[in-house]
Design a protein around this motif. Sequence first.
Motif, PDB file in Angstrom:
ATOM      1  N   ARG A 467      61.818  45.767  72.831  1.00  0.00           N
ATOM      2  CA  ARG A 467      60.809  46.416  73.682  1.00  0.00           C
ATOM      3  C   ARG A 467      60.180  44.971  75.003  1.00  0.00           C
ATOM      4  N   LEU A 468      60.193  44.103  74.510  1.00  0.00           N
ATOM      5  CA  LEU A 468      59.720  43.126  75.094  1.00  0.00           C
ATOM      6  C   LEU A 468      59.220  42.921  76.594  1.00  0.00           C
ATOM      7  N   PRO A 469      60.601  42.816  77.086  1.00  0.00           N
ATOM      8  CA  PRO A 469      60.754  42.522  78.525  1.00  0.00           C
ATOM      9  C   PRO A 469      59.900  43.518  79.448  1.00  0.00           C
ATOM     10  N   TRP A 470      60.121  44.871  78.644  1.00  0.00           N
ATOM     11  CA  TRP A 470      59.324  46.555  79.416  1.00  0.00           C
ATOM     12  C   TRP A 470      57.985  46.692  78.995  1.00  0.00           C
ATOM     13  N   ILE A 471      57.214  45.880  77.924  1.00  0.00           N
ATOM     14  CA  ILE A 471      55.937  45.699  77.369  1.00  0.00           C
ATOM     15  C   ILE A 471      55.274  44.341  77.876  1.00  0.00           C
ATOM     16  N   GLU A 472      55.565  43.372  77.954  1.00  0.00           N
ATOM     17  CA  GLU A 472      54.881  42.621  78.008  1.00  0.00           C
ATOM     18  C   GLU A 472      55.042  41.842  79.535  1.00  0.00           C
ATOM     19  N   LEU A 473      56.323  42.351  80.251  1.00  0.00           N
ATOM     20  CA  LEU A 473      56.597  41.983  81.665  1.00  0.00           C
ATOM     21  C   LEU A 473      56.874  43.014  82.366  1.00  0.00           C
ATOM     22  N   GLY A 474      57.088  44.537  82.183  1.00  0.00           N
ATOM     23  CA  GLY A 474      57.080  45.603  83.235  1.00  0.00           C
ATOM     24  C   GLY A 474      57.966  45.296  83.638  1.00  0.00           C
ATOM     25  N   PHE A 475      59.437  45.208  83.078  1.00  0.00           N
ATOM     26  CA  PHE A 475      60.462  45.539  83.247  1.00  0.00           C
ATOM     27  C   PHE A 475      60.504  46.267  83.625  1.00  0.00           C
ATOM     28  N   GLU A 476      61.395  46.920  84.656  1.00  0.00           N
ATOM     29  CA  GLU A 476      61.216  49.074  84.924  1.00  0.00           C
ATOM     30  C   GLU A 476      62.193  49.573  84.058  1.00  0.00           C
ATOM     31  N   LEU A 477      62.226  50.773  83.615  1.00  0.00           N
ATOM     32  CA  LEU A 477      62.825  51.701  82.640  1.00  0.00           C
ATOM     33  C   LEU A 477      63.793  51.989  83.112  1.00  0.00           C
ATOM     34  N   GLU A 478      64.255  51.998  84.657  1.00  0.00           N
ATOM     35  CA  GLU A 478      65.509  52.514  85.245  1.00  0.00           C
ATOM     36  C   GLU A 478      66.465  51.468  85.436  1.00  0.00           C
ATOM     37  N   TRP A 479      66.531  50.332  85.309  1.00  0.00           N
ATOM     38  CA  TRP A 479      67.406  49.090  84.783  1.00  0.00           C
ATOM     39  C   TRP A 479      68.550  49.759  83.257  1.00  0.00           C
ATOM     40  N   TYR A 480      67.347  50.810  82.963  1.00  0.00           N
ATOM     41  CA  TYR A 480      68.442  50.948  81.407  1.00  0.00           C
ATOM     42  C   TYR A 480      69.508  51.709  81.182  1.00  0.00           C
ATOM     43  N   THR A 481      68.964  52.546  82.499  1.00  0.00           N
ATOM     44  CA  THR A 481      69.662  53.910  82.564  1.00  0.00           C
ATOM     45  C   THR A 481      71.258  53.770  84.048  1.00  0.00           C
ATOM     46  N   ARG A 482      70.809  52.130  83.944  1.00  0.00           N
ATOM     47  CA  ARG A 482      71.811  51.889  85.301  1.00  0.00           C
ATOM     48  C   ARG A 482      72.228  50.832  84.278  1.00  0.00           C
ATOM     49  N   PHE A 483      72.149  50.126  83.757  1.00  0.00           N
ATOM     50  CA  PHE A 483      72.932  49.296  82.152  1.00  0.00           C
ATOM     51  C   PHE A 483      74.377  50.436  81.880  1.00  0.00           C
ATOM     52  N   LEU A 484      72.895  51.301  81.045  1.00  0.00           N
ATOM     53  CA  LEU A 484      74.105  52.356  80.651  1.00  0.00           C
ATOM     54  C   LEU A 484      75.494  52.926  80.933  1.00  0.00           C
ATOM     55  N   ARG A 485      75.582  53.086  82.452  1.00  0.00           N
ATOM     56  CA  ARG A 485      76.324  54.031  82.932  1.00  0.00           C
ATOM     57  C   ARG A 485      77.395  52.586  83.666  1.00  0.00           C
ATOM     58  N   ALA A 486      77.155  51.566  83.639  1.00  0.00           N
ATOM     59  CA  ALA A 486      77.508  50.461  84.085  1.00  0.00           C
ATOM     60  C   ALA A 486      78.802  50.087  82.741  1.00  0.00           C
ATOM     61  N   ALA A 487      78.001  50.045  81.706  1.00  0.00           N
ATOM     62  CA  ALA A 487      78.641  49.561  80.787  1.00  0.00           C
ATOM     63  C   ALA A 487      79.652  50.845  80.277  1.00  0.00           C
ATOM     64  N   THR A 488      79.620  52.229  79.594  1.00  0.00           N
ATOM     65  CA  THR A 488      80.132  52.872  79.418  1.00  0.00           C
ATOM     66  C   THR A 488      80.327  54.216  80.132  1.00  0.00           C
ATOM     67  N   SER A 489      79.458  54.155  81.408  1.00  0.00           N
ATOM     68  CA  SER A 489      80.048  55.332  82.233  1.00  0.00           C
ATOM     69  C   SER A 489      79.384  56.728  81.301  1.00  0.00           C
ATOM     70  N   VAL A 490      77.959  56.845  80.846  1.00  0.00           N
ATOM     71  CA  VAL A 490      77.801  58.180  80.777  1.00  0.00           C
ATOM     72  C   VAL A 490      76.729  57.447  81.734  1.00  0.00           C
ATOM     73  N   GLU A 491      77.044  58.727  82.602  1.00  0.00           N
ATOM     74  CA  GLU A 491      75.059  58.968  83.159  1.00  0.00           C
ATOM     75  C   GLU A 491      74.102  59.781  82.481  1.00  0.00           C
ATOM     76  N   MET A 492      72.700  59.034  82.155  1.00  0.00           N
ATOM     77  CA  MET A 492      71.878  59.631  82.095  1.00  0.00           C
ATOM     78  C   MET A 492      70.487  59.635  82.162  1.00  0.00           C
ATOM     79  N   THR A 493      70.109  60.082  82.684  1.00  0.00           N
ATOM     80  CA  THR A 493      68.017  60.295  83.598  1.00  0.00           C
ATOM     81  C   THR A 493      67.080  59.798  81.788  1.00  0.00           C
ATOM     82  N   TRP A 494      66.273  59.334  81.969  1.00  0.00           N
ATOM     83  CA  TRP A 494      65.459  59.509  81.055  1.00  0.00           C
ATOM     84  C   TRP A 494      64.626  60.364  80.673  1.00  0.00           C
ATOM     85  N   LYS A 495      65.001  61.585  81.104  1.00  0.00           N
ATOM     86  CA  LYS A 495      64.685  62.696  80.401  1.00  0.00           C
ATOM     87  C   LYS A 495      65.923  63.312  79.788  1.00  0.00           C
TER      88      LYS A 495
END
Length: 595
Positions: A467-495
């Motif tokens: 959690r620390l990149p997000w909470i301490e540095l402000g690393f954007e949440l949208e990175w994680y949906t992009r990571f998930l898609r590239a790793a697994t092909s699963v497309e999910m929004t934060w919703k």
Amino acid sequence: MKAVAEEYDAKIAKSFLGGRGFAAKILWDELRPGTDALSPENKLVFATGPLTGFALPSSGKLVVAAKSPLTGGYGDGNIGTFVAVQMRQAGYDAIIVDGKAEKPVVLLVQDKRIEFLDAGDLWGLNSFKVESMLRQVYGPNAGVLTIGQAGENLVKFANIVCQEGRAGGRPGMGAVMGSKNLKAVVIIGSGILPAAYPKELKELGAEAYREILTMPPYAFWKKQGTMMTIEWSQENSVLPTHNYREGVFGKADAIGGFTMEKMKVSQRGCPHCNMTCGNVIKDSYRRESELDYENVAMLGSNIGLGHLRRVAALNRAADEFGLDTISLGNVLGFAMEASEKGLIEEKVTWGKFKATNALIEDIAYRRGLGNMLAEGVRFTAEKIGGNSNRWAMHVKGLEVSAYDCHAAPAMALAFATSSIGAHHKDAWVISWEMKVGRRGYSEEKADKVVEFQRIRGGVFEALTVCRLPWIELGFELEWYTRFLRAATSVEMTWKDLDVVADRIYALIRCFWVREFGKSWSMEMDVPPARWFEEPITKGPMKGAKLDRAKYDVMLNNYYRKRGWDERGIPTKTTLKNLGLENVAKQLKRRVKLFT
Ligand code: SF4
């Protein structure tokens, strides 16, 4: 002893993602309600996430979970460890350890080969020694997790340790491992993880690492990591001091981030992380000790010890024995207060280093007073009486993390409703609360706790990313949906991810309710009485304490936002909306709910 490998349904992966989600699903489906947490029937789950093992920021973690011997409910913790990476490279997303070995063993996984090796010569040794011996055999890149003597002796807050100071599994996951005669887990994987879109994933990872390096808070973070929180907590009067009687400590500077900076000899981190937050200093015996905010606050100000190298020595002892430092700092502070009040015969004095060091050893070996303290503060308070349950600092049996909440109602709610007991991991809202106004009990505060629990306790714990990149540095949440898609092909929004998080949270809540049955009530979600009854006597917040009536209103708002009833139990409709109809049926059948 035998090992079986099984495939699982892709639908489960989409519904629960991995990590905490998998652990909750496995424990709900496979653990018989009422199982003794230290019996062979308990199940110990090691679960990675869909991003684990790829070159993505702060993704080298796994979740370890079981029914907790400390709380009697759902227990888990995350650990940054090479085991996580090696496990995925060996082809496993989760490992479930069931039963009990007749003699101490090491679980060795080398790709498809799974063995239980005799660990007779390792039993009785500390976690550092065991890891070093196993590394001599299996090499520097092997993933190794071990327990120390505390796990062997079934100390209820024993944890699991790796890399000489990384640890996890606060609610007694080390004791569960010990109860199975499992001294260590070694994993070596030689496979290459198949990414859905390898080129995209590689580029995204590189871009993300570069972005982290350029973020404004990064430079100071690298100097101090979470240790900067000592000064921050002192300024905001939330630094736990003398068993949470106060929020300021007279010697805070001596244990703070700037003092640590002058002593620092190296930095360590989890695999695949370029934020390396483990600050290493030499302790008072010239041994290396890896510090962070929680262990320094709990083994420093909370027990009245204002000397950083000595705090580091206690921390090193805890890591070697495999004791959770947060719970340890709590039981030590509790014992010091109990001794001061004459409720125990033994003399345990605030800030006495050598005696405290000896008491830690007694806890790990369950000797004398240490045997009682090894059961945690809830048990000890029940045992010694004298109204000590009013200042036993726990929720649901899990000792409170290092933030005093006399004047932080939202953080108190976060502790009270965390999925494992009083832990800060799921909803660290205190920094936000200091900015918006700390005295109020607004609906906005309940909203914020739910929001943070979704992001941190739900999605991050299921992806098993830090959690620390997000909470301490402000690393954007949208990175994680992009990571998930590239790793697994699963497309999910934060919703979509929020729904997964709510599903996991509701399932864990149902696990607790299934264990506690009719005795479950909203009182389980109330923070320690001290914060309501005894105001702070020092510092800028002098006179502050929580208001129970206002807290109850905030808690009810929290329940409403979650779709839980007035007892804090997910309603039938909520469970149905989350695709957990079968869970509702089981609760109805087993504990006669929803009748
Ligand atoms: S920030 Fe710290 S805890 Fe998080 S992954 Fe990096 S080293 Fe591990």
